[in-house]
Design an enzyme around this catalytic site. Sequence first.
Site, mmCIF file in Angstrom:
data_model
loop_
_atom_site.group_PDB
_atom_site.id
_atom_site.type_symbol
_atom_site.label_atom_id
_atom_site.label_comp_id
_atom_site.label_asym_id
_atom_site.label_seq_id
_atom_site.Cartn_x
_atom_site.Cartn_y
_atom_site.Cartn_z
ATOM 1 N N GLU A 1 15.064 11.534 86.869
ATOM 2 C CA GLU A 1 15.659 12.869 87.035
ATOM 3 C C GLU A 1 16.067 13.526 85.726
ATOM 4 O O GLU A 1 17.171 14.069 85.614
ATOM 5 C CB GLU A 1 16.845 12.787 88.011
ATOM 6 C CG GLU A 1 16.449 12.208 89.360
ATOM 7 C CD GLU A 1 17.605 12.144 90.365
ATOM 8 O OE1 GLU A 1 18.746 12.412 89.980
ATOM 9 O OE2 GLU A 1 17.326 11.810 91.534
ATOM 10 N N ASN B 1 10.420 9.217 87.137
ATOM 11 C CA ASN B 1 10.711 9.465 88.560
ATOM 12 C C ASN B 1 11.594 10.706 88.725
ATOM 13 O O ASN B 1 12.569 10.871 87.987
ATOM 14 C CB ASN B 1 11.452 8.230 89.108
ATOM 15 C CG ASN B 1 11.611 8.235 90.617
ATOM 16 O OD1 ASN B 1 10.630 8.380 91.346
ATOM 17 N ND2 ASN B 1 12.836 8.067 91.096
ATOM 18 N N HIS C 1 12.464 13.224 99.052
ATOM 19 C CA HIS C 1 13.589 13.387 99.989
ATOM 20 C C HIS C 1 13.403 14.776 100.594
ATOM 21 O O HIS C 1 13.745 15.784 99.966
ATOM 22 C CB HIS C 1 14.925 13.329 99.253
ATOM 23 C CG HIS C 1 15.206 12.011 98.601
ATOM 24 N ND1 HIS C 1 15.467 10.874 99.343
ATOM 25 C CD2 HIS C 1 15.286 11.642 97.303
ATOM 26 C CE1 HIS C 1 15.698 9.861 98.504
ATOM 27 N NE2 HIS C 1 15.587 10.294 97.275
ATOM 28 N N GLU D 1 10.808 7.671 97.129
ATOM 29 C CA GLU D 1 12.107 7.609 97.820
ATOM 30 C C GLU D 1 12.070 8.399 99.124
ATOM 31 O O GLU D 1 13.028 9.075 99.487
ATOM 32 C CB GLU D 1 13.223 8.162 96.914
ATOM 33 C CG GLU D 1 13.293 7.482 95.562
ATOM 34 C CD GLU D 1 14.482 7.918 94.707
ATOM 35 O OE1 GLU D 1 15.405 8.584 95.236
ATOM 36 O OE2 GLU D 1 14.496 7.585 93.514
ATOM 37 N N ASP E 1 12.354 10.111 102.566
ATOM 38 C CA ASP E 1 13.040 10.186 103.858
ATOM 39 C C ASP E 1 12.870 11.604 104.375
ATOM 40 O O ASP E 1 12.634 12.533 103.608
ATOM 41 C CB ASP E 1 14.516 9.735 103.806
ATOM 42 C CG ASP E 1 15.289 10.219 102.601
ATOM 43 O OD1 ASP E 1 15.040 11.353 102.132
ATOM 44 O OD2 ASP E 1 16.170 9.471 102.130
HETATM 45 C C1 XIL Z 1 21.310 6.951 95.734
HETATM 46 C C2 XIL Z 1 21.634 5.810 96.639
HETATM 47 O O1 XIL Z 1 20.913 5.923 97.824
HETATM 48 C C3 XIL Z 1 23.101 5.795 96.929
HETATM 49 O O2 XIL Z 1 23.427 4.654 97.697
HETATM 50 C C4 XIL Z 1 23.862 5.807 95.608
HETATM 51 O O3 XIL Z 1 25.180 5.902 95.827
HETATM 52 C C5 XIL Z 1 23.449 6.986 94.792
HETATM 53 O O4 XIL Z 1 22.083 6.923 94.570
HETATM 54 N N1 XIL Z 1 17.668 9.809 93.704
HETATM 55 C C6 XIL Z 1 17.567 8.539 93.199
HETATM 56 C C7 XIL Z 1 18.288 7.432 93.847
HETATM 57 O O5 XIL Z 1 16.783 8.319 92.264
HETATM 58 O O6 XIL Z 1 18.695 6.444 92.926
HETATM 59 C C8 XIL Z 1 19.466 7.933 94.626
HETATM 60 O O7 XIL Z 1 19.987 6.827 95.340
HETATM 61 C C9 XIL Z 1 19.075 9.049 95.559
HETATM 62 C C10 XIL Z 1 18.525 10.198 94.779
#
Ligand code: XIL
Length: 363
Positions: A173, A214, A250, A280, A282
Amino acid sequence: MAAAHGAVVTRRAAALALLSFLAGCGGSGSGPTAPTPTPTPPPAAEQDPLRADAEASGRLIGAAIQSRYLAEPLYARTLARHFDYVTAEYEMKWDPTERQPGVFDFAGADAIVTFAAANRMQIKGHALLWHQALPGWVAALPANELQAAIESHIAAVVSRYRGQIAVWDVVNEAVADSGGLRDTVFLQKLGEGYLEQAFRAAHAADPGALLVYNDYGSEGLGRKSDDVYALVRRLLDRGVPIGGVGLQMHVAAQNRPSNADIAANMRRLGALGLRVNVSEMDVRIRNVAGDLSARLEVQRREYRDIVGLCTAEPACHAVTFWGFTDRYSWIDGFFGPDDPLPFDESYAAKPAFFGVQDALRGR
Ligand code: XIL
């Protein structure tokens, strides 16, 4: 439903979790031997393993996990049956691994690596450099000490798992939603060169690992994904050992980049010689119209389409979901109550599961 993250388990707890998982297998590996408390539909432990379909399609199918849940038999059993790839949701980030300078704690990370090895799963390390889950002492360092801290953190974490963790999210990020690089403590003190340093440090610690950039919000086409594309091109032009890009995914159902734009983005990244992964995924459905079954049907199609984009694109080698059961998802705490994953809170396969299955089977 889950708290965001937390307790780091010990090696002993991980070993117990593993034993309990193996005991639950009953030796046959073909599902539970006694009726489970889960009503209909049947537990996902009775569905065909997604990982077999993924293997046949030449892709890895992954989930983000937390070691503290491995002691739950159905969690461990569902995970091991359906997935051949795991990512630490939290336990490999800077804060849990090096909360104090030079004092490393790998208990949680080790538990995940042990579980993965016992169940023939590959591992993606996540994430070496991120502006979140960053201990306060790091942010307080002056520039020269910050650079040294980044290098020694990455060297310690990556070398510990050399040969065991095949893929690392090196920088997470770093691109701003509003364009350009995100205004982090790393950028402020070190300039853009911090990205290059991070990738070079990871490569030095494990020359065999695939090193990934990422990010979120850059899955399709648009300004942010153009910025990610330009960033990775600059890194490649400078000979930086970056091998892949992760598209977090996401997404909210019916409010996401189009299939065509995601495919085009995967293709242009692949044309740079990079591997692509959905890192990631969802799918939120709380704002989808209709009753629950209608929302779950929309979600099924979203999973099918997005996983299908990966299986259709040669550069895309893996899809990872950010969790796998609605029992434990960061979405509830971050975006509000939802059911974003392919297994329900009782570990039953949701329509989304069958969407994934269809995509992996090329349907
Ligand atoms: C999130 C986790 O799911 C949480 O449990 C934690 O508190 C914060 O991080 N982008 C990412 C992940 O790259 O590492 C994040 O994960 C969600 C967003």
